[in-house]
Design a protein around this motif. Structure first.
Motif, PDB file in Angstrom:
ATOM      1  N   SER A  71       0.910  -1.112   0.142  1.00 20.31           N
ATOM      2  CA  SER A  71      -0.109  -0.130  -0.047  1.00 20.31           C
ATOM      3  C   SER A  71       0.779   1.185  -0.048  1.00 20.31           C
ATOM      4  O   SER A  71       1.653   1.334   0.641  1.00 20.31           O
ATOM      5  N   HIS A  72       0.659   2.170  -1.020  1.00 15.68           N
ATOM      6  CA  HIS A  72       1.517   3.531  -1.116  1.00 15.68           C
ATOM      7  C   HIS A  72       0.437   4.431  -1.317  1.00 15.68           C
ATOM      8  O   HIS A  72      -0.583   4.348  -1.772  1.00 15.68           O
ATOM      9  N   ASP A  73       0.802   5.649  -1.204  1.00 15.74           N
ATOM     10  CA  ASP A  73       0.506   6.961  -1.793  1.00 15.74           C
ATOM     11  C   ASP A  73       1.113   7.511  -3.041  1.00 15.74           C
ATOM     12  O   ASP A  73       1.942   6.858  -3.558  1.00 15.74           O
ATOM     13  N   ARG A 113       8.116   5.169   5.413  1.00 12.01           N
ATOM     14  CA  ARG A 113       6.796   4.732   5.236  1.00 12.01           C
ATOM     15  C   ARG A 113       6.168   4.703   3.639  1.00 12.01           C
ATOM     16  O   ARG A 113       6.409   5.779   3.020  1.00 12.01           O
ATOM     17  N   ASN A 115       3.311   3.920   2.744  1.00  7.91           N
ATOM     18  CA  ASN A 115       1.948   4.823   2.928  1.00  7.91           C
ATOM     19  C   ASN A 115       1.896   5.835   3.907  1.00  7.91           C
ATOM     20  O   ASN A 115       2.303   5.527   5.203  1.00  7.91           O
ATOM     21  N   ASN A 116       2.154   7.057   3.325  1.00  2.12           N
ATOM     22  CA  ASN A 116       2.276   8.150   4.386  1.00  2.12           C
ATOM     23  C   ASN A 116       1.136   8.300   5.260  1.00  2.12           C
ATOM     24  O   ASN A 116       1.279   9.264   5.998  1.00  2.12           O
ATOM     25  N   GLN A 117       0.011   8.040   4.844  1.00  4.43           N
ATOM     26  CA  GLN A 117      -1.138   8.095   5.629  1.00  4.43           C
ATOM     27  C   GLN A 117      -1.341   7.500   6.869  1.00  4.43           C
ATOM     28  O   GLN A 117      -2.069   7.639   7.945  1.00  4.43           O
ATOM     29  N   ALA A 118      -0.308   6.315   7.170  1.00  2.29           N
ATOM     30  CA  ALA A 118      -0.534   5.471   8.437  1.00  2.29           C
ATOM     31  C   ALA A 118       0.795   5.321   8.872  1.00  2.29           C
ATOM     32  O   ALA A 118       1.765   5.147   7.955  1.00  2.29           O
ATOM     33  N   GLU A 226      -9.421   1.350   3.428  1.00  4.40           N
ATOM     34  CA  GLU A 226      -9.327   2.555   4.255  1.00  4.40           C
ATOM     35  C   GLU A 226      -7.745   2.652   4.268  1.00  4.40           C
ATOM     36  O   GLU A 226      -6.708   1.951   4.874  1.00  4.40           O
ATOM     37  N   LYS A 227      -7.282   3.784   3.824  1.00 11.11           N
ATOM     38  CA  LYS A 227      -5.757   3.994   3.604  1.00 11.11           C
ATOM     39  C   LYS A 227      -5.249   4.420   4.980  1.00 11.11           C
ATOM     40  O   LYS A 227      -4.051   4.085   5.263  1.00 11.11           O
ATOM     41  N   ALA A 228      -6.090   4.822   5.997  1.00  8.51           N
ATOM     42  CA  ALA A 228      -5.281   5.410   7.310  1.00  8.51           C
ATOM     43  C   ALA A 228      -5.241   4.207   7.993  1.00  8.51           C
ATOM     44  O   ALA A 228      -4.577   4.322   9.034  1.00  8.51           O
TER      45      ALA A 228
END
Length: 326
Positions: A71-73, A113, A115-118, A226-228
């Motif tokens: 998972s990534h942004d 990270r 995924n920078n949202q989590a 849910e990305k978070a």
């Protein structure tokens, strides 16, 4: 920068114009023109270093993507390229000769990270075990520390070990382990052992991903989008192990051609004296005195033997012939 408005949607290059998407807008710009002398030597060296760092980051992403879809942004690629370039610039060598060192790579990728949202809410411990194995352990209450989405019933933890050659940027996968835990269950935090097939001579990057799963009554499984709540990061970076020292201390190897350069006279148990060509007797050489003997006890040197050589006869001058009649 021009913004295209209307029903027409176009992307790519048309002649000297480049159309691209920025958000929900279609923008247009002209193609840059680089002349042969437009870049200086320092600019070309910096561009080459950034290209090598970006290539190493691409190899890392490919090795990670072959294991499981991380998972990534949208800004993950640029942030990973910047991390590798920051590790390359930490080298103290001149520009154009710098390489990525394992210590600099560890400082750049630690707690990175995807995924920078989590964010990861606990610490992961990674220790090497005998026979090339790796132990990954989580806190005993790591399930309670997670930010669980609604309607989630299980959490899936995935750990991957990647062997990365910091000098060349080549990266390949070595091992992966997956475990699924119910949110209401008690887990000790110890994951199965990872078997590192590439050895301990390379930098080992441990990537961790947490995904929440919902299991229906009919057995169907759905992954939370849910990305978070989707944690994907670098848990640890293990430096290459140093080679063990040889038993009994280090031994110095003296080359045959360099034996005369060995400072034997620096030893306190050995004394030296001058030797002339006249005091050398074949087969009956005098031994060297010990370190506690005085100079008066040394034997007197013998008189040098003079060898007379017979002089060579003088060369006769060539006789010139006179031409008659001329």
């Amino acid at each position: 920068m021009a913004i295209l408005k209307g029903p027409m949607k176009i992307e790519g290059r048309v002649g000297d114009l480049i159309f691209y998407r920025r958000g929900n807008k279609t923008c247009c710009r002209s193609r840059p023109v680089y002349r042969p002398g437009s870049l200086s030597a320092a600019s070309r060296q910096s561009a080459g270093e950034f290209g090598r760092a970006s290539s190493a980051a691409k190899q890392f992403r490919r090795a990670l993507g072959g294991l499981w879809p991380a998972s990534h942004d949208s800004g993950m690629v640029n942030r990973l390229n910047a991390a590798f370039y920051r590790a390359l610039r930490a080298d103290e060598r001149p520009r154009g000769q710098r390489v990525i060192t394992p210590a600099a790579l560890k400082a750049a990728l630690q707690q990175f990270r995807f995924n920078n949202q989590a964010a990861l809410r606990f610490q992961v411990n990674c220790t090497r075990q005998p026979h090339g194995q790796l132990r990954v352990s989580l806190p005993h209450n790591w399930v309670q520390l997670l930010k669980c989405p609604r309607y989630a019933s299980h959490v899936q933890v995935q750990v991957a070990a990647l062997a990365l050659d910091a000098a060349t940027g080549i990266c390949r996968k070595t091992a992966t382990v997956t475990d699924c835990v119910a949110l209401g269950a008690v887990h000790n935090g110890v994951l199965p052992l990872l078997q590192l097939s590439a050895g301990a001579r390379l930098t080992t990057v441990i990537a961790l991903q947490l995904r929440f799963i919902k299991e229906e009554a009919n057995g169907a499984i759905y992954t939370s989008a849910e990305k978070a709540a989707m944690v994907s990061c670098v848990a640890a970076v293990l430096l290459p192990e140093k080679k063990p020292a040889a038993p009994g201390g280090a031994m110095r190897t003296v080359a045959p051609g360099n034996a005369a350069a060995t400072p034997l006279a620096s030893s306190p148990a050995i004394a030296t004296r001058a030797v002339t060509p006249g005091n050398i007797v074949p087969g009956n050489a005098a031994p060297l005195p010990s370190s506690h003997s005085s100079a008066a006890s040394l034997p007197a040197p013998q008189q040098p033997v003079t060898v007379r050589q017979r002089p060579l006869p003088a060369r006769k001058k060539p006789r010139l012939l006179r031409k008659e009649g001329g």
